[in-house]
Design a protein around this motif. Structure first.
Motif, PDB file in Angstrom:
ATOM      1  N   GLU A 176       0.827  -1.206   0.000  1.00  0.00           N
ATOM      2  CA  GLU A 176       0.000   0.000   0.000  1.00  0.00           C
ATOM      3  C   GLU A 176       0.864   1.260   0.000  1.00  0.00           C
ATOM      4  N   HIS A 177       1.987   1.231   0.710  1.00  0.00           N
ATOM      5  CA  HIS A 177       2.930   2.355   0.644  1.00  0.00           C
ATOM      6  C   HIS A 177       3.486   2.492  -0.768  1.00  0.00           C
ATOM      7  N   LEU A 178       3.797   1.368  -1.397  1.00  0.00           N
ATOM      8  CA  LEU A 178       4.335   1.375  -2.758  1.00  0.00           C
ATOM      9  C   LEU A 178       3.336   1.980  -3.731  1.00  0.00           C
ATOM     10  N   PHE A 186      10.120   5.175  -1.063  1.00  0.00           N
ATOM     11  CA  PHE A 186       9.185   5.478   0.020  1.00  0.00           C
ATOM     12  C   PHE A 186       8.742   4.201   0.737  1.00  0.00           C
ATOM     13  N   MET A 187       8.564   3.116  -0.004  1.00  0.00           N
ATOM     14  CA  MET A 187       8.198   1.854   0.628  1.00  0.00           C
ATOM     15  C   MET A 187       9.304   1.414   1.595  1.00  0.00           C
ATOM     16  N   THR A 188      10.564   1.497   1.139  1.00  0.00           N
ATOM     17  CA  THR A 188      11.695   1.119   1.986  1.00  0.00           C
ATOM     18  C   THR A 188      11.826   2.050   3.181  1.00  0.00           C
ATOM     19  N   TYR A 189      11.686   3.354   2.936  1.00  0.00           N
ATOM     20  CA  TYR A 189      11.814   4.364   3.992  1.00  0.00           C
ATOM     21  C   TYR A 189      10.747   4.168   5.071  1.00  0.00           C
ATOM     22  N   ALA A 204      16.995   7.484   5.058  1.00  0.00           N
ATOM     23  CA  ALA A 204      16.846   8.110   3.748  1.00  0.00           C
ATOM     24  C   ALA A 204      17.936   7.634   2.792  1.00  0.00           C
ATOM     25  N   ALA A 205      19.170   7.535   3.291  1.00  0.00           N
ATOM     26  CA  ALA A 205      20.292   7.092   2.453  1.00  0.00           C
ATOM     27  C   ALA A 205      20.111   5.656   1.990  1.00  0.00           C
TER      28      ALA A 205
END
Length: 329
Positions: free
Chosen positions: A141-143, A217-220, A248-249
């Motif tokens: 859902e974030h993805l 954004f999904m990873t973050y 973020a990095a």
């Protein structure tokens, strides 16, 4: 008899009176505009814009170097550079600090507007998807939320990115010898000579590029959630600056490594020094002339630029948005 017969129809009447449940918002490809609007928070726009502008002002020279390497396909019209430092030194010697900041105006407009709109749309779509639910959003859902936000943002900002690319690829050191005098002049000339299609060159690979932001954004979000879970804090609790920088990095490195070739294709489509018939032509000629390495040209200067840019943008965004929303504790 009528009193006895009434109950036979009561079940059907009650069923007919039941309200029809709203459609599952998670199944719709895009949120309903009216319901989405109530989740718009302009604080997110201001915070994203602030982060994008600050990061761009600091790191624009690295962006210029990245684009020049990305389009480096052997044409004699282009200067030849041995590496990042040689490129920056050559530009400095020929044009001074002004040369290193060619295209900075549309880059500031583009990055500021893009990050502002992206965070605006992303948070609104997230809130829309979360509506009426107690559980947290899944990684998928974030993805999807990030991908939808990216598509909406690209539709509004693509002309600015075309303008920026054209400006940073002007190699003549003399102002009178340059095709474009500035951002507005470039926009007008591109529209006059190439029409709307000219302003939307690179749009399709740009759509592919929304997968980079979506992956990021999904990873973050996943890293934030896990870190707060580890610290036994609410999932949206404010973290330390160092934690935001590291997350973020890491999320940016993952996203860039997975999607970088689209940036080369997009930059070459937008370049005024070469003519390609389309995405397939760029891919075919790049593969034939340069091999797989051609699709990763400029990746090192890109990572050197985007990692600190991403860290600055996310750090500024997280703190400014919470300050504006009254969540800063």
């Amino acid at each position: 008899m009528s009193a006895i017969s009434r109950p036979r129809h009561r079940g059907a009447a009650a069923a007919a009176a039941l309200p029809v449940p709203p459609p599952d918002s998670s199944s719709a490809p895009f949120p309903a505009p009216a319901r989405l609007l109530k989740h718009i928070r302009y604080e997110n726009l201001a915070a994203g814009l602030s982060g994008g502008v600050i990061a761009t002002m600091v790191l624009h020279p690295l962006d210029l170097v990245k684009i020049r390497f990305a389009v480096s396909d052997g044409l004699k019209v282009r200067p030849q550079y041995e590496g990042m430092l040689h490129c920056m030194k050559s530009i400095w010697q020929m044009e001074g600090i002004r040369g290193l900041y060619q295209g900075v105006t549309p880059n500031i407009w583009g990055a500021g507007t893009s990050w502002g709109l992206y965070f605006l749309f992303y948070n609104a779509i997230k809130a829309y998807t979360q509506e009426g639910r107690q559980d947290e959003l899944s990684a998928l859902e974030h993805l999807v939320s990030a991908a939808e936000a990216g598509i909406l943002t690209l539709c509004l900002t693509n002309p600015v990115w075309v303008t920026k690319t054209r400006l940073v690829l002007q190699y003549n050191a003399e102002p009178d010898g340059k095709q474009y005098k500035g951002m507005l002049d470039a926009l007008v000339k591109i529209y006059r000579h190439e029409g709307i299609p000219g302003l939307y060159r690179g749009f399709l690979p740009g759509l592919v590029g929304t997968t980079q932001a979506a992956l990021q954004f999904m990873t973050y979000e996943g890293l934030k959630r896990e870190q707060n879970r580890y610290k036994e804090m609410p999932s949206e609790a404010l973290l330390s600056p160092l934690e935001y920088i590291v997350m973020a990095a890491v999320s940016k490195i993952v996203a860039v490594a997975a999607t970088y070739p689209y940036q080369v294709v997009r930059a070459r489509l937008q370049d005024q020094h070469n003519n390609y018939s389309g995405i397939a032509d760029v891919i075919r000629r790049t593969w034939r002339n340069e091999g797989v390495e051609g699709f990763y040209k400029g990746m090192v200067p890109n990572l050197v630029r985007v990692i600190p840019a991403c860290c600055i943008t996310f750090l500024v965004y997280e703190n400014v948005s919470r300050l504006l929303l009254g969540q800063y504790h």
